[in-house]
Structure formats: C-alpha cells, structure tokens
Enzyme design. Sequence first.
Site, PDB file in Angstrom:
ATOM      1  N   ASP A 108      39.372  48.874  50.887  1.00  0.00           N
ATOM      2  CA  ASP A 108      38.180  49.346  50.173  1.00  0.00           C
ATOM      3  C   ASP A 108      37.381  50.392  50.945  1.00  0.00           C
ATOM      4  O   ASP A 108      36.295  50.793  50.514  1.00  0.00           O
ATOM      5  CB  ASP A 108      37.302  48.160  49.774  1.00  0.00           C
ATOM      6  CG  ASP A 108      37.940  47.382  48.636  1.00  0.00           C
ATOM      7  OD1 ASP A 108      38.562  48.014  47.766  1.00  0.00           O
ATOM      8  OD2 ASP A 108      37.836  46.153  48.613  1.00  0.00           O
ATOM      9  N   ASP A 169      42.953  47.253  42.180  1.00  0.00           N
ATOM     10  CA  ASP A 169      41.705  47.961  42.503  1.00  0.00           C
ATOM     11  C   ASP A 169      41.949  49.141  43.441  1.00  0.00           C
ATOM     12  O   ASP A 169      41.170  50.082  43.491  1.00  0.00           O
ATOM     13  CB  ASP A 169      40.712  47.019  43.195  1.00  0.00           C
ATOM     14  CG  ASP A 169      40.760  45.584  42.713  1.00  0.00           C
ATOM     15  OD1 ASP A 169      41.832  45.145  42.273  1.00  0.00           O
ATOM     16  OD2 ASP A 169      39.740  44.902  42.799  1.00  0.00           O
ATOM     17  N   THR A 229      47.789  36.421  41.014  1.00  0.00           N
ATOM     18  CA  THR A 229      46.382  36.757  40.806  1.00  0.00           C
ATOM     19  C   THR A 229      45.536  36.252  41.969  1.00  0.00           C
ATOM     20  O   THR A 229      45.989  35.468  42.790  1.00  0.00           O
ATOM     21  CB  THR A 229      45.858  36.201  39.476  1.00  0.00           C
ATOM     22  OG1 THR A 229      44.683  36.937  39.118  1.00  0.00           O
ATOM     23  CG2 THR A 229      45.499  34.714  39.568  1.00  0.00           C
ATOM     24  N   ARG A 241      38.775  43.075  34.920  1.00  0.00           N
ATOM     25  CA  ARG A 241      38.347  44.179  35.789  1.00  0.00           C
ATOM     26  C   ARG A 241      39.542  44.898  36.396  1.00  0.00           C
ATOM     27  O   ARG A 241      39.507  46.107  36.585  1.00  0.00           O
ATOM     28  CB  ARG A 241      37.373  43.692  36.859  1.00  0.00           C
ATOM     29  CG  ARG A 241      36.679  44.837  37.559  1.00  0.00           C
ATOM     30  CD  ARG A 241      35.360  44.472  38.195  1.00  0.00           C
ATOM     31  NE  ARG A 241      35.487  43.566  39.309  1.00  0.00           N
ATOM     32  CZ  ARG A 241      35.125  42.281  39.296  1.00  0.00           C
ATOM     33  NH1 ARG A 241      34.607  41.742  38.208  1.00  0.00           N
ATOM     34  NH2 ARG A 241      35.269  41.507  40.358  1.00  0.00           N
TER      35      ARG A 241
HETATM   36  N1  GLY Z   1      37.597  45.235  44.135  1.00  0.00           N
HETATM   37  C1  GLY Z   1      37.279  43.857  43.996  1.00  0.00           C
HETATM   38  C2  GLY Z   1      36.752  43.502  42.652  1.00  0.00           C
HETATM   39  O1  GLY Z   1      36.801  44.271  41.697  1.00  0.00           O
HETATM   40  O2  GLY Z   1      36.273  42.400  42.535  1.00  0.00           O
END
Ligand code: GLY
Length: 397
Positions: A108, A169, A229, A241
């Site tokens: 991230d 993500d 997951t 998400r």
């Molecule tokens: N990137 C982690 C989330 O969307 O929770």
Amino acid sequence: MTTTDASASRSLTDGAIAAALHTVSANAATFGLRYPADTTTDGVYALRPATDEHPAGSNLGWTTSFWPGQLWLATELTDREVFRDAALDHVASFAARVRDEVELDTHDLGFLYTLSCVTAWRLEGDVVAREAALAAADALMVRFLEPAGIIQAWGDLSDPRQRGRTIIDSLMNLPLLRWASVVSGDRSYGDAADRHAVALRDHILRPDGTTFHTFYWDAETGAPLRGATEQGESDSSCWARGQAWGIFGFALTHRETGDESFLEAARRCADHFLEQLPPDGVPYWDLALVDVPRDSSAAAITVCGLDELVRLLPENDPARARYADAATGMLDALVATCTPVAGADASPLLLHGVYDMPRGIGVDEGTLWGDYYFLEALTRRALPQWRSYWWVAGEER
Ligand code: GLY
C-alpha cells in the site's frame, strides 16, 4: 437529462461539496498534523491508536494518505491556500516515514505515496515529496517477486503465511511505479507494474467476471496456486470493495498500457458489480449476499472507476451510457442516503462503510478511503477537466 434534471443534479452536487468541504475544514482544525483512525467509531473519528513506539495520531497503517488526499481535492475545488498549506504540511511526515522505514512492509505504499507526495510534487513542485515518493517506489519494488512476477501484498517477505500473496487492491498501488518510471527514466518500475497487472488479470479475475480478494503464487517456482478471501464472505464469494478496486484498477492499467485486455477486464468487473447492485444504488459489503450491511466506500470507488471507463470507451460503445448512468445514480444515492448531518465534530464525509466484516472491524462506519473516493467522485462531477491523481502516461512537470 432534462434542464430541470440537470439543474437539480447541479444543486445536489453543489450542496454535497459544500457540506464535504465544511467537514474537511473542521477535521483539519481537529487533527492538524495528526492522523485519524482508519474508520470512525460510532460515527466519529478518533486519533489513530498509539503503539508501543508511536503516539496516538502517528502516520501508521495503509490509510493515512487518504487524509491529505482529501485536502488536495479540497484545494482543487476551492483554490484556497488554507487547504493547500494543510496538504503540503503532511509531506514531511511521509518523507520521515519512508526515511525511517516505519511500516513499509506493505504494497500500500502506492496508496500512501501517490496521494501524499506524488500529488504534492505534481501540483506544487515539492521536491521533498518527489524524493520521498521515489524512495517509496523503491521500497515497493523490493516486494516484487521473481519468477512469479507479482508484488507481495502484506508482511515480511519471509513470512510463510504471506509469501507470494497478492490482493486485488494492489492495482491501485501500480500508479506509483508507473510514475517512478516516467520521472526516473528507469523502465523497471513500469515493467514490474505490467507483469503484476497481467498476473492479476489472468488469475484474480474469475471467468464469470467476479474476483478473488487475494491470490497466492509459489514464490520459488512462480506457479499460480489458489484464490482466497480475507475480507469477503468466503473464498468463492465476491467482496464488493475488491470488485470496485478491480473496475478502477484495470481501467487505469488500460489507460497506461493501451492493452485492450485490461479494458475488457475492467468491463467484466463493472458488469458483475452492476448486476449485483441493489436498486437503491449502494452495494452490500459482499456482492454474493443480500440484506447485510452495505459498503458505501465500494460504491464511491466504483463511481470513480466507472468515470474512468466512460472516458476510455469509444463514443459509439453502448456500454458507455449505461456506465455513465450507473455512476450518476450511485453518486446521487450516496449523497442522498450516506451523508451525515452537518456539524458533528470529527465526522466522516460518507456514512455506512464496512472495513472488515469477518473481523467485525469498522462495520457501518465512515472510512478514510470512503471519504476520499466520495470527494474524488464529487470532484470528477464538478470539475470535468480535473486531472486524476492516478494517471501517469505522458506526465510532465
Ligand atoms: N486495501 C484494503 C481495503 O480495501 O480494505
């Protein structure tokens, strides 16, 4: 859209932006250079919790940049110095974080340094921010695993539970590498982003247009292993998400590479998301479920991703109007049903998000990323020429 519809929509947007800016301004006064927690608790942001080594409000975790990201959007919406100065003030914290190697063992770094530092460099020419973002890109490259050609998402690279694991993500972390390639002239960053995106397209996106949240590769042989997951209902369900990150991330990858297969991947993610969207326009936190808490943040991310798709599709593509209408309807729904009453202290911009349902974290709360993408969605509507913080191609300063 009729003239009356258009003017009603404009006044809805103007009202939502005014309310959001009021909250950003109040939160800037409340938090200063400290960082709110990932999510609200009972609708209110507390300071990011203290650890043994860091006081409350420190720059830790993966979500802190969504706060200066909101300040940058507020700057562009208003051109007010107070927002610009507040956004720039966060650069020092992110520069110190990468210099002191504080919690860098995460993919991230893309979210963190794109919004805090790449944006400060692009909009204001802040050279400290540029150097910090390049250092963060280098730290992200350390996580690129050969021969699999993927960036490990979480944890120490030798942690057997995390080794060789990616998550969807991560597509949103690739813009940092693409930016680093352009500004440094070193193609290896962009090549890593391309390899990682191909691996996700081929394995994290399932044949039916749904997505795994996470996927494991054998880090030694490079063989793809299995999907699983972390925040969805089950390994075979479809975390809302994650699907939203897929729409936006694959669309961005197409924009950067010109590869049609990524446009197709983004469309498949979008089509499944919209098929599962309840009529009121806010998705359940897992697309395989009904009558469970909603995740408004997935809706906000999807509105931005659909806007990218609309910009990328040819005018005569019939899906274009469908995606544009869906984005309009979802954003209107968020404004109508997920915005707080004005005036509360340390308030989110967007209610009714879910961080991590299986662990019961941040359920039916505001989230820093939901707030950021909601404000990005409003900015896209209010300023059609707004230059996305996630685009890179052809970048100059
Ligand atoms: N990137 C982690 C989330 O969307 O929770």
